[in-house]
Design an enzyme around this catalytic site. Structure first.
Site, PDB file in Angstrom:
ATOM      1  CG  HIS A  85       8.267   0.356  -6.056  1.00 29.02           C
ATOM      2  ND1 HIS A  85       7.918   1.654  -6.328  1.00 29.02           N
ATOM      3  CD2 HIS A  85       7.119  -0.358  -6.139  1.00 29.02           C
ATOM      4  CE1 HIS A  85       6.613   1.728  -6.553  1.00 29.02           C
ATOM      5  NE2 HIS A  85       6.110   0.506  -6.435  1.00 29.02           N
TER       6      HIS A  85
ATOM      7  CG  HIS B 197      -3.112  -3.263  -6.050  1.00 32.43           C
ATOM      8  ND1 HIS B 197      -3.589  -2.606  -7.164  1.00 32.43           N
ATOM      9  CD2 HIS B 197      -1.844  -2.812  -5.876  1.00 32.43           C
ATOM     10  CE1 HIS B 197      -2.646  -1.803  -7.644  1.00 32.43           C
ATOM     11  NE2 HIS B 197      -1.586  -1.923  -6.878  1.00 32.43           N
TER      12      HIS B 197
END
Length: 728
Positions: free
Chosen positions: A108, A270
């Site tokens: 991020h 993920h």
């Protein structure tokens, strides 16, 4: 959008207790209207004042690269790895390992990067500041930085937050069994929040104002305010995998990623960690860091449900892990995605997600905190998109069947994600810099450093070539002004103005450019050591010196050499296409594709070039009198002797002998007050220097009888700043 009246706000402000900063004579009472409130249409110059050196506690002479180079790099990595498994009571680690949290933080931090203006990204450590610090998508990343604080405290100025956040992601991947390509340091910390346009919306997680005719507004990349990329539940939480795939291509594509890189990043990211949605956010979660009370000391999203952490953690609202081994790298994400059938369901927080249809699969994932509990694996709508979208599926199935290929693809995509905004490879620092050079790094061969005598000879040769001052200045500017301080792309180095796509850009007048480059190429052939990149800059300097002589001034425009010439094979045409100017106020160029009005595009361009307000002012005034407008247009050339370098632009702009009137949407005519005769034409980016009070103050300095020498000095300094911006 509702806006209270000025009177209502003024009355409200007057009723507030005037809490002044102690000892500050000029402090403004809280709630008092600002100039921007009273005159909202005034041009905002604030982006040209950010990152003042006075904000940096280390001072103007601090050399971060030198400091980082002294660090015991392996000891630093060891300290980070120790942190990963040292679970803290105030924020216990999932499965005893903070790796998933640190990977998300690194992602991020870097993932705000966008190609259209190069803004965002990890450089500067902007994740520490609002608004990014308080975006919904960055929920609980404040905890990740606090966990790393002992490491930052130990290394102090020698390791920036910007580098530490990315390195923590790398160490986490390696700690959980993945082999990264390496790491490059060199990201100096910012000390102020960047003035970045993140969208028009006035509420988080909305997107009603960023789509125009169905297309995401430029230069934005995220599909909703407060998100890094896309909504994992699907567009506007609509669980449509194919629509999600469309959003993913649009958003990730604007962050420099293709299909293979998108699949690799989603599948790789993920493979590890989990989502957190144990309770409904409205029932538990307090305000973000930017709105949290002072006693929270920069923490946000305080959770009042249960423990407030561990099995009660609420972040995105999506709950669960994707794999059976969320702290160990594996192929299980893709294996689960393709071997299982998936059905829609909702998390405890009410978020839309997917779980296996086969109930036997509902107890195969160990719980992150309760040893006796087993859970189903989960998928988000953006995960299911990798299975349902034909293009994504082809890549994902190839990775599933070839795990080593998947590992290699994720390694490359992760390195690109976390280093895309660091600029050319020459800026990379540290012992783990990969030897391979990638095309997205805009490689340029080394050039030759020329002597002052060689440069002087080349200046004479250029002036004898028949090329005019405006042609030389236009070409040098067109080459160098592609530079963007936001991501260190573009610039004169590489001479990519002679290659596709830049040689064909309309703003560069391809026909004239080809003629100029042909003549410069002949000079280069006669003087073997000089690169075309250096010769273009030398030509601009020669033109400026000649223009100053025409005005009766002798100046030397010093040229730093050593640039190389890139080849077409070294140039990613698609990647470079986004650097094409849709507006360049310094050349009085503006197209309908520009995403802001002309005067705002002026400030945007100056900001990307790293210019101050005086530098911007001097450059524009000088470019006008030099006749450097695109296609030789006359608007704003407020002089009777184009090609002569003097302060005539400012003198003739500010004189009361002329009166201006509008003649088009952004064009104006200046007429002599006495005769009514049309004297000059101009655009809004010319007249703003007489209209805006702060810009007029600088213009008056240059227009004064004693201002021409200062103008010449400032123009040359600003010119050289642009010409040399991409040299490291």
């Amino acid at each position: 959008m509702f806006k209270p009246s000025r009177l209502a706000v003024a009355v409200a402000a007057a009723t507030l207790t005037p809490l002044l900063l102690a000892g500050s004579v000029n402090a403004t009472p809280i709630g008092a209207p600002t100039n921007k409130f009273w005159w909202p249409e005034q041009l905002d110059l604030s982006s040209l004042r950010v990152h003042d050196v006075r904000s940096n506690p280390y001072g103007a002479d601090f050399d971060y690269v030198a400091e980082f180079s002294k660090v015991d790099y392996q000891a630093l990595k060891n300290d980070i790895e120790t942190t990963l498994t040292n679970s803290q009571d105030w924020w216990p680690a999932d499965w005893g390992h903070y790796g998933g949290l640190m990977i998300r933080m690194a992602w991020h931090s870097a993932g705000t990067y966008r190609v259209h203006d190069g803004r965002g990204g990890a450089d500067g450590g902007q994740l520490r500041f609002d608004p990014l610090n308080s975006w919904p998508d960055n929920g609980n990343l404040d905890k990740a930085r606090r966990l790393l604080w002992p490491v930052k405290q130990k290394y102090g100025r020698s390791v920036s937050w910007a580098d530490l956040m990315i390195l923590a992601g790398n160490v986490s991947l390696e700690s959980m069994g993945f082999q990264t390509l390496g790491f490059a340091g060199g990201r100096a910390d910012d000390w102020e929040a960047d003035e970045v346009y993140w969208g028009k919306e006035t509420s988080m997680l909305s997107n009603e104002e960023r789509y125009e005719g169905g297309e995401l507004e430029r230069p934005l990349a995220a599909v909703q305010m407060g998100l890094i990329y896309v909504n994992p539940e699907g567009p506007n939480a609509n669980m449509d995998p194919l629509a999600a795939a469309q959003d993913m291509r649009e958003s990730f594509g604007r962050m420099a990623m293709n299909d293979e890189e998108i699949v690799a990043l989603v599948a790789g990211g993920h493979t590890l960690g989990k989502g957190h949605g144990a309770h409904k956010p409205a029932d538990c979660v307090g305000p973000e860091p930017g709105a949290a009370p002072i006693e929270e000391q920069g923490f946000g999203w305080k959770n009042s449900c249960g423990k407030g952490h561990s099995e009660d953690t609420v972040t995105s609202g999506l709950e669960g892990a994707w794999t059976q081994t969320p702290t160990a790298w594996s192929i299980l994400y893709l294996d689960n995605l393709f071997r299982m059938d998936w059905e829609q369901h909702t998390s405890p927080a009410g978020a839309h997600q997917w779980r296996p249809v086969d109930k036997r699969m509902h107890e195969i994932v160990p719980d992150a905190h309760i040893a006796s509990r087993r859970n189903p694996p989960v998928m988000f709508t953006t995960d299911i998109a990798l299975k349902e979208d034909p293009g994504f599926r082809a890549v994902a199935e190839r990775f599933w069947k070839n795990p080593e290929e998947f590992d290699a693809a994720f390694a490359r995509a992760w390195f690109k994600l976390t280093h895309r905004d660091l600029g050319p490879r020459a800026r990379y620092v540290g012992p783990e810099v990969p030897e391979e050079t990638y095309i997205w790094q805009d490689p340029v061969p080394e050039g030759n450093t020329l002597s002052d005598r060689d440069v002087a000879k080349l200046k004479k040769a250029v002036l004898k070539s028949g090329l005019t001052v405006p042609q030389l200045v236009r070409t040098a500017w067109a080459s160098a002004s592609t530079y963007r301080e936001s991501d260190m792309r573009g610039g004169a180095n590489g001479a990519r103005i002679a290659l596709a796509p830049q040689k064909d850009w309309a703003v560069n007048n391809p026909q004239e450019l080809a003629q100029v480059l042909s003549k410069l190429g002949a000079i280069q052939a006669d003087h073997g050591k000089v690169s075309l990149a250096d010769l273009i800059v030398i030509g601009g300097a020669a033109g400026i010196e000649q223009a100053a002589r025409e005005a009766g001034h002798k100046i030397d425009v010093l040229v730093t050499t050593g640039r190389g010439d890139a080849t077409q094979e070294m140039t990613d045409v698609v990647s470079f296409a986004v650097l094409e100017p849709k507006a360049d106020a310094f050349r009085n160029y503006y197209t309908g594709e520009a995403y802001m009005p002309p005067t705002e595009m002026l400030i945007d361009k100056a900001d990307l070039l790293g210019l101050t307000i005086p530098e911007m002012t001097a450059l524009l005034g000088g470019m006008r009198v030099l006749g450097a407008n695109a296609d030789g247009a006359t608007a704003g050339v407020l002089t009777d002797n184009p090609g002569t370098l003097n302060n005539a632009f400012f003198v003739n702009l500010l004189t009361m002998d002329n009166e201006w009137s509008k003649s088009g949407e952004a064009t104006y005519i200046g007429r002599n007050r006495a005769t009514g005769k049309a004297v000059y034409t101009a655009t809004s980016v010319d007249l703003i220097f007489g209209s805006n009070s702060e810009l007029r103050a600088v213009a008056e300095t240059y227009a004064s009888n004693d201002g021409e020498a200062l103008f010449l000095s400032d123009f040359v300094a600003a010119w050289n700043k642009v010409m040399e911006a991409d040299l490291y």
